[in-house]
Design a protein around this motif. Structure first.
Motif, PDB file in Angstrom:
ATOM      1  N   MET A   1     -18.678 -11.634   7.854  1.00 54.10           N
ATOM      2  CA  MET A   1     -18.705 -12.484   6.720  1.00 54.10           C
ATOM      3  C   MET A   1     -17.386 -12.260   5.803  1.00 54.10           C
ATOM      4  O   MET A   1     -17.420 -12.029   4.740  1.00 54.10           O
ATOM      5  N   THR A   2     -16.428 -12.587   6.672  1.00 55.81           N
ATOM      6  CA  THR A   2     -15.046 -12.399   5.828  1.00 55.81           C
ATOM      7  C   THR A   2     -14.817 -13.558   5.005  1.00 55.81           C
ATOM      8  O   THR A   2     -13.958 -13.494   4.157  1.00 55.81           O
ATOM      9  N   ASP A   3     -15.609 -14.819   4.832  1.00 56.47           N
ATOM     10  CA  ASP A   3     -15.473 -15.645   4.088  1.00 56.47           C
ATOM     11  C   ASP A   3     -16.101 -15.467   2.741  1.00 56.47           C
ATOM     12  O   ASP A   3     -15.992 -16.385   1.751  1.00 56.47           O
ATOM     13  N   ILE A   4     -16.410 -14.272   2.606  1.00 56.32           N
ATOM     14  CA  ILE A   4     -17.458 -13.887   1.249  1.00 56.32           C
ATOM     15  C   ILE A   4     -16.504 -12.858   0.622  1.00 56.32           C
ATOM     16  O   ILE A   4     -16.048 -12.028   1.190  1.00 56.32           O
ATOM     17  N   ALA A   5     -16.502 -12.921  -0.622  1.00 61.16           N
ATOM     18  CA  ALA A   5     -15.919 -11.660  -1.657  1.00 61.16           C
ATOM     19  C   ALA A   5     -16.830 -10.906  -2.180  1.00 61.16           C
ATOM     20  O   ALA A   5     -17.907 -11.464  -2.762  1.00 61.16           O
ATOM     21  N   GLY A   6     -16.690  -9.818  -2.150  1.00 63.60           N
ATOM     22  CA  GLY A   6     -17.792  -8.809  -2.810  1.00 63.60           C
ATOM     23  C   GLY A   6     -17.346  -8.476  -4.266  1.00 63.60           C
ATOM     24  O   GLY A   6     -16.135  -8.144  -4.351  1.00 63.60           O
ATOM     25  N   VAL A   7     -18.101  -8.449  -5.086  1.00 64.01           N
ATOM     26  CA  VAL A   7     -17.726  -8.017  -6.525  1.00 64.01           C
ATOM     27  C   VAL A   7     -18.703  -7.233  -7.178  1.00 64.01           C
ATOM     28  O   VAL A   7     -19.821  -7.277  -7.267  1.00 64.01           O
ATOM     29  N   ILE A   8     -18.305  -5.785  -7.516  1.00 67.29           N
ATOM     30  CA  ILE A   8     -19.196  -4.913  -8.116  1.00 67.29           C
ATOM     31  C   ILE A   8     -19.176  -5.095  -9.559  1.00 67.29           C
ATOM     32  O   ILE A   8     -18.211  -4.859 -10.288  1.00 67.29           O
ATOM     33  N   LEU A   9     -20.326  -5.444 -10.247  1.00 69.25           N
ATOM     34  CA  LEU A   9     -20.638  -5.532 -11.299  1.00 69.25           C
ATOM     35  C   LEU A   9     -20.711  -4.025 -12.182  1.00 69.25           C
ATOM     36  O   LEU A   9     -21.611  -3.367 -12.241  1.00 69.25           O
ATOM     37  N   ALA A  10     -19.467  -3.607 -12.866  1.00 64.59           N
ATOM     38  CA  ALA A  10     -19.570  -2.782 -13.557  1.00 64.59           C
ATOM     39  C   ALA A  10     -19.079  -2.540 -14.833  1.00 64.59           C
ATOM     40  O   ALA A  10     -18.301  -1.596 -15.607  1.00 64.59           O
ATOM     41  N   GLY A  11     -19.389  -3.849 -15.396  1.00 67.90           N
ATOM     42  CA  GLY A  11     -19.164  -4.051 -16.862  1.00 67.90           C
ATOM     43  C   GLY A  11     -20.145  -3.510 -17.978  1.00 67.90           C
ATOM     44  O   GLY A  11     -19.900  -3.684 -19.176  1.00 67.90           O
ATOM     45  N   ALA A  31     -19.240   9.844  -6.562  1.00 62.78           N
ATOM     46  CA  ALA A  31     -19.443   9.129  -7.651  1.00 62.78           C
ATOM     47  C   ALA A  31     -20.168   7.785  -7.152  1.00 62.78           C
ATOM     48  O   ALA A  31     -20.349   7.411  -5.991  1.00 62.78           O
ATOM     49  N   LEU A  32     -21.070   7.184  -8.271  1.00 58.45           N
ATOM     50  CA  LEU A  32     -21.857   6.104  -7.877  1.00 58.45           C
ATOM     51  C   LEU A  32     -21.051   4.880  -7.125  1.00 58.45           C
ATOM     52  O   LEU A  32     -21.622   4.204  -6.385  1.00 58.45           O
ATOM     53  N   LEU A  33     -19.853   4.756  -7.863  1.00 63.83           N
ATOM     54  CA  LEU A  33     -18.922   3.635  -7.451  1.00 63.83           C
ATOM     55  C   LEU A  33     -18.678   3.804  -5.910  1.00 63.83           C
ATOM     56  O   LEU A  33     -18.456   2.904  -5.214  1.00 63.83           O
ATOM     57  N   ASP A  34     -18.392   4.957  -5.595  1.00 65.53           N
ATOM     58  CA  ASP A  34     -18.013   5.150  -4.177  1.00 65.53           C
ATOM     59  C   ASP A  34     -19.104   4.693  -3.186  1.00 65.53           C
ATOM     60  O   ASP A  34     -18.857   4.293  -2.103  1.00 65.53           O
ATOM     61  N   ARG A  35     -20.171   5.174  -3.523  1.00 65.58           N
ATOM     62  CA  ARG A  35     -21.437   4.930  -2.696  1.00 65.58           C
ATOM     63  C   ARG A  35     -21.691   3.409  -2.652  1.00 65.58           C
ATOM     64  O   ARG A  35     -21.990   2.997  -1.649  1.00 65.58           O
ATOM     65  N   VAL A  36     -21.423   2.735  -3.665  1.00 60.02           N
ATOM     66  CA  VAL A  36     -21.612   1.231  -3.931  1.00 60.02           C
ATOM     67  C   VAL A  36     -20.522   0.578  -3.089  1.00 60.02           C
ATOM     68  O   VAL A  36     -20.847  -0.381  -2.085  1.00 60.02           O
ATOM     69  N   ILE A  37     -19.277   0.982  -3.095  1.00 56.33           N
ATOM     70  CA  ILE A  37     -18.037   0.363  -2.437  1.00 56.33           C
ATOM     71  C   ILE A  37     -18.486   0.693  -0.804  1.00 56.33           C
ATOM     72  O   ILE A  37     -18.143  -0.218  -0.055  1.00 56.33           O
ATOM     73  N   ASP A  38     -18.986   1.828  -0.447  1.00 53.93           N
ATOM     74  CA  ASP A  38     -19.362   2.002   0.962  1.00 53.93           C
ATOM     75  C   ASP A  38     -20.356   1.029   1.556  1.00 53.93           C
ATOM     76  O   ASP A  38     -20.071   0.792   2.391  1.00 53.93           O
ATOM     77  N   ARG A  39     -21.286   0.708   0.724  1.00 56.94           N
ATOM     78  CA  ARG A  39     -22.354  -0.182   1.234  1.00 56.94           C
ATOM     79  C   ARG A  39     -21.946  -1.593   1.166  1.00 56.94           C
ATOM     80  O   ARG A  39     -22.214  -2.289   1.962  1.00 56.94           O
ATOM     81  N   LEU A  40     -21.182  -2.092   0.149  1.00 58.21           N
ATOM     82  CA  LEU A  40     -20.915  -3.422   0.151  1.00 58.21           C
ATOM     83  C   LEU A  40     -19.432  -3.764   1.017  1.00 58.21           C
ATOM     84  O   LEU A  40     -19.400  -4.947   1.521  1.00 58.21           O
ATOM     85  N   GLY A  41     -18.759  -2.714   1.118  1.00 56.12           N
ATOM     86  CA  GLY A  41     -17.262  -3.137   1.880  1.00 56.12           C
ATOM     87  C   GLY A  41     -17.568  -3.577   2.970  1.00 56.12           C
ATOM     88  O   GLY A  41     -17.022  -4.748   3.601  1.00 56.12           O
ATOM     89  N   PRO A  42     -18.502  -3.384   4.139  1.00 59.12           N
ATOM     90  CA  PRO A  42     -18.803  -3.682   5.429  1.00 59.12           C
ATOM     91  C   PRO A  42     -19.419  -5.286   5.350  1.00 59.12           C
ATOM     92  O   PRO A  42     -19.458  -5.837   6.438  1.00 59.12           O
TER      93      PRO A  42
END
Length: 203
Positions: A1-11, A31-42
């Motif tokens: 899914m390389t045509d998709i941008a992932g955005v983590i809502l951290a606001g 950190a929570l953010l590390d866990r979310v990045i690991d799941r969303l990144g792939p």
């Protein structure tokens, strides 16, 4: 899914957790953010954080930090809009969003939302679960088309704040996931429950 941008809502302003960035909370040694990045990144081709304030506090992640472009902290839709504008600059077609305080969301979130939107013939999809037979949508977990960013900007400038009012306007599909994968950490009690989940997963 390389045509998709992932955005983590951290606001979010994390008032019930004493303020600050919930994504920096340590859960099971990470950190929570590390866990979310690991799941969303792939699941995406590029990734960014949606957050206001000093972007330097996220420097260690090496990700673009996207502030709201609509004044007044209008909520998660402003983060979605910032992500859509960023994705448009990259020439990408869609954005997949995830919340920074939800560490257990599905590793196949993106493919399932994308497939569900295609089946429904709609440009977007939201994650959902069933609770006592009732459909509950989780609008911070969505698949959003870049093509609707101008419509979203106008809606926000007109005062729209409730996510599902806008997504319903555009016929968003609701894709049902089993269990409670969108459990998020809003309170100290939620944090303790998340710690228990992490310990159980490690056993």
């Amino acid at each position: 899914m390389t045509d998709i941008a992932g955005v983590i809502l951290a606001g979010g302003q994390a008032r019930r957790m004493g303020g600050g960035d919930k994504g920096r909370l340590i859960l099971g040694g990470r950190a929570l953010l590390d866990r979310v990045i690991d799941r969303l990144g792939p699941q995406v081709g590029r990734m960014a954080l949606s957050a206001n304030g000093d972007p330097g506090r996220f420097a260690e992640y090496g990700l673009p930090v996207l502030p709201d472009t609509v004044a007044g902290f209008p909520g998660p839709l402003a983060g979605v809009l910032a992500g859509l504008d960023w994705a448009a600059e990259l020439g990408l077609s869609h954005v997949l969003t995830a919340a920074a305080d939800t560490p257990f969301f599905p590793a196949d979130l993106g493919p399932r939302l994308r497939a569900g939107a295609a089946r429904a013939g709609t440009p977007m999809a939201l994650a959902a679960t069933l609770e006592d037979g009732r459909l509950v949508r989780h609008p911070t977990f969505g698949y959003w088309p870049v093509s609707l960013r101008h419509d979203l900007r106008v809606a926000l400038e007109d005062g729209l704040r409730k996510v599902v009012l806008w997504t319903d306007r555009h016929g968003a599909a609701s894709i049902v996931f089993t269990g409670d994968p969108f459990f998020n950490i809003n309170t100290p009690e939620d944090y303790m429950q998340a710690e228990r989940i992490v310990r159980t997963e490690a056993e």
